[in-house]
Write an enzyme that holds these catalytic residues in place. Structure first.
Site, PDB file in Angstrom:
ATOM      1  CG  ASP A   1      -3.529   4.468  -3.571  1.00 49.41           C
ATOM      2  OD1 ASP A   1      -2.681   4.209  -2.696  1.00 49.41           O
ATOM      3  OD2 ASP A   1      -4.709   4.086  -3.504  1.00 49.41           O
TER       4      ASP A   1
ATOM      5  CG  ASP B   1      -1.903   1.141   1.232  1.00 47.01           C
ATOM      6  OD1 ASP B   1      -1.993   1.853   0.221  1.00 47.01           O
ATOM      7  OD2 ASP B   1      -2.597   1.326   2.252  1.00 47.01           O
TER       8      ASP B   1
END
EC number: 3.4.23.12
Length: 493
Positions: A374, A176
């Site tokens: 992201d 992440d």
């Protein structure tokens, strides 16, 4: 007469300055656009076949990636200049799908993705304070690792195979770039969700050490507490998921390419939310507690494979990376140090630049707006004015594709069921500095049903724009932390 001559000279000088400043940039962009393909071919048959196979029971072992694309040292030392790598896999290769059809899987993915975006946007408006509430007692170089896609449970994460503790035990953990704290589920569990690997037991590791409350690692947490001089952490996500437990230092290993000791990670005894399948999470953000920051990595990169595939790629640290990458400025936001912002000047469709101001891609003085890269968000979100222009321009150049009704957040869809291949207008992202990334056809139109329904994989948003993992698939994304650059290299998985 003298005054007129001066005015004339001033005008000539002014025009020269304007020409030397703006015309080369315009000419450079024009040449860049003309060099890009105006359309690309989507392999509809292969894509539909993948939507069927991703739901089929998988009895074979997970396919490991081929040899790394770049040379890596195999030293086990913990030098921050060494190169390390681990494999990355889609979750669909780890967990048996629980969906009866691809439409159901798509619905789950989009629900999870919406929650993810809400989580990211909420962090821009939250000012954390220390917490003391823990009403449940808690008992007792260049790096590379493989990366896998995590979609079969409705989650868009990709998993890396990471070793923890001494002796080493390996776990599939979600990667992440939108968070900093790394954590994994730990015994004994107050509440633990289902994961693929056995739950980590700190008693079995000789390198496990609790972190004191006044340590720099504990003070770096957004939310922390203290129980018997042990630092307690809590991480909450905008979708309602959370993890809490004790902060500890551990040895983290990257396959046979190396390891680091004394890495601060959360040992979660109470974990709830949409993490099913993974043992925890590896925070790759820009904050002090992220894994790259703790191991003092000068760079890291990953390549995300097709989320419907059973293949894998790698997460690499300190590797040189592809030499043909399209680099863009890596922008830091003083109001949000976790996110990696990228400098973008515009977007083109089929060679036509969208008529939107460059300011819509910039971070304002209040730290709002801008564009981040992201790994956890699936569908790219663009400011509404940008999305509307992209959609309308795409439709203008897609008159040869049969249109059909929308699907949830997708308002532009096509029926490609009668086609084996389809010509798709090229969508290209133009970075500050003059480079551009033409997206593959598979990054632009995605299947939402196994029957051949495809949709434009972008969505509008207010505020923060996000380059999601659907658009990153098949592209190695490199974060050059030492030089503040982000590189994009197609077909480097």
């Amino acid at each position: 007469m003298a005054s007129s001559s001066l005015s004339s000279n001033f005008f000539i000088i002014l025009m020269a300055i304007i020409s030397s400043t703006f015309l080369p940039n315009a000419l450079s962009r024009s040449l860049m656009i003309s060099s890009l393909p105006h359309s690309q071919i989507l392999n509809v048959s292969k894509s539909i076949r993948n939507t069927v196979e991703v739901l089929s029971p998988k009895n074979e072992a997970i396919k490991q990636p081929q040899q790394p694309l770049y040379s890596l040292s195999s030293s086990s030392s913990s030098s921050s200049s060494s190169a390390f790598a681990v494999s990355i896999h889609p979750r669909s290769t780890l967990v048996k799908p629980q969906h009866n059809n691809y439409t159901s899987l798509t619905l789950s993915r989009l629900a999870r993705d919406s929650a993810r975006v809400s989580s990211l946007l909420s962090t821009l408006h939250i000012f954390p304070t220390n917490f003391t509430r823990l009403d449940k007692s808690v008992q007792t170089e260049e790096l590379e690792t493989p990366v896998i896609s995590g979609t079969s449970q409705g989650s868009g994460e990709y998993f890396a195979r990471i070793g923890v503790g001494e002796p080493v035990k390996e776990f599939y953990m979600a990667i992440d770039t939108g968070s900093d704290v790394s954590w994994l589920q730990c015994q004994p569990c107050i509440e633990c969700y289902q994961q693929t690997d056995p739950i980590f037991n700190p008693i079995d590791s000789s390198s496990y050490n609790r972190v004191p409350c006044e340590s720099p690692e504990c003070l770096a947490l957004d939310i922390s507490g203290c129980v018997s001089d042990t630092c307690m952490y809590q991480v909450t996500y905008g979708d309602g998921s959370f993890t809490q437990g004790e902060l500890a230092t551990e040895t983290v290993s990257f396959g046979n390419t190396g390891s680091f000791s004394n890495v601060a990670i959360g040992c979660g005894h109470d974990n709830e939310g949409l993490f099913i399948g993974s043992a925890g999470l590896i925070g790759l953000g820009g904050g002090k507690l992220s894994l790259p920051s703790q191991i003092k990595a000068t760079s890291f990169s990953y390549c995300l494979v097709d989320r419907d595939s059973d293949s894998s790629s790698t997460l690499e640290f300190n590797s040189a990376g592809p030499s043909d990458a399209a680099f863009a400025p890596l922008i830091r936001n003083s109001k949000q140090k976790t996110f990696f912002y990228v400098g973008i000047d515009g977007i083109s469709v089929a060679g036509e630049m969208l008529p939107v101001p460059e300011s819509v891609f910039r971070v304002d003085d209040n730290g709002r707006g801008g564009v981040i890269v992201d790994s956890g968000t699936a569908v790219t979100r663009l400011q509404t004015i940008v999305y509307t222009s992209l959609r309308d321009t795409f439709v203008k150049y897609s008159q040869h594709l049969p249109a059909t009704q929308g699907f949830l957040l997708f308002d532009t869809c096509f029926d490609l069921s009668s086609m084996k291949t389809a010509k798709v207008p090229t969508v290209a992202i133009h970075f500050s500095g003059g480079k551009a990334l033409p997206l593959r056809a598979e990054n632009v139109l995605v299947p939402v049903e196994s029957s051949g329904k495809y949709c434009l994989a972008f969505a509008p948003v207010d505020g923060l724009s996000i380059i999601g993992n659907v658009q990153q698939q098949g592209t190695r994304v490199s974060f050059d932390l030492a030089n503040n650059l982000v590189g994009f290299s197609r077909d480097k998985c």
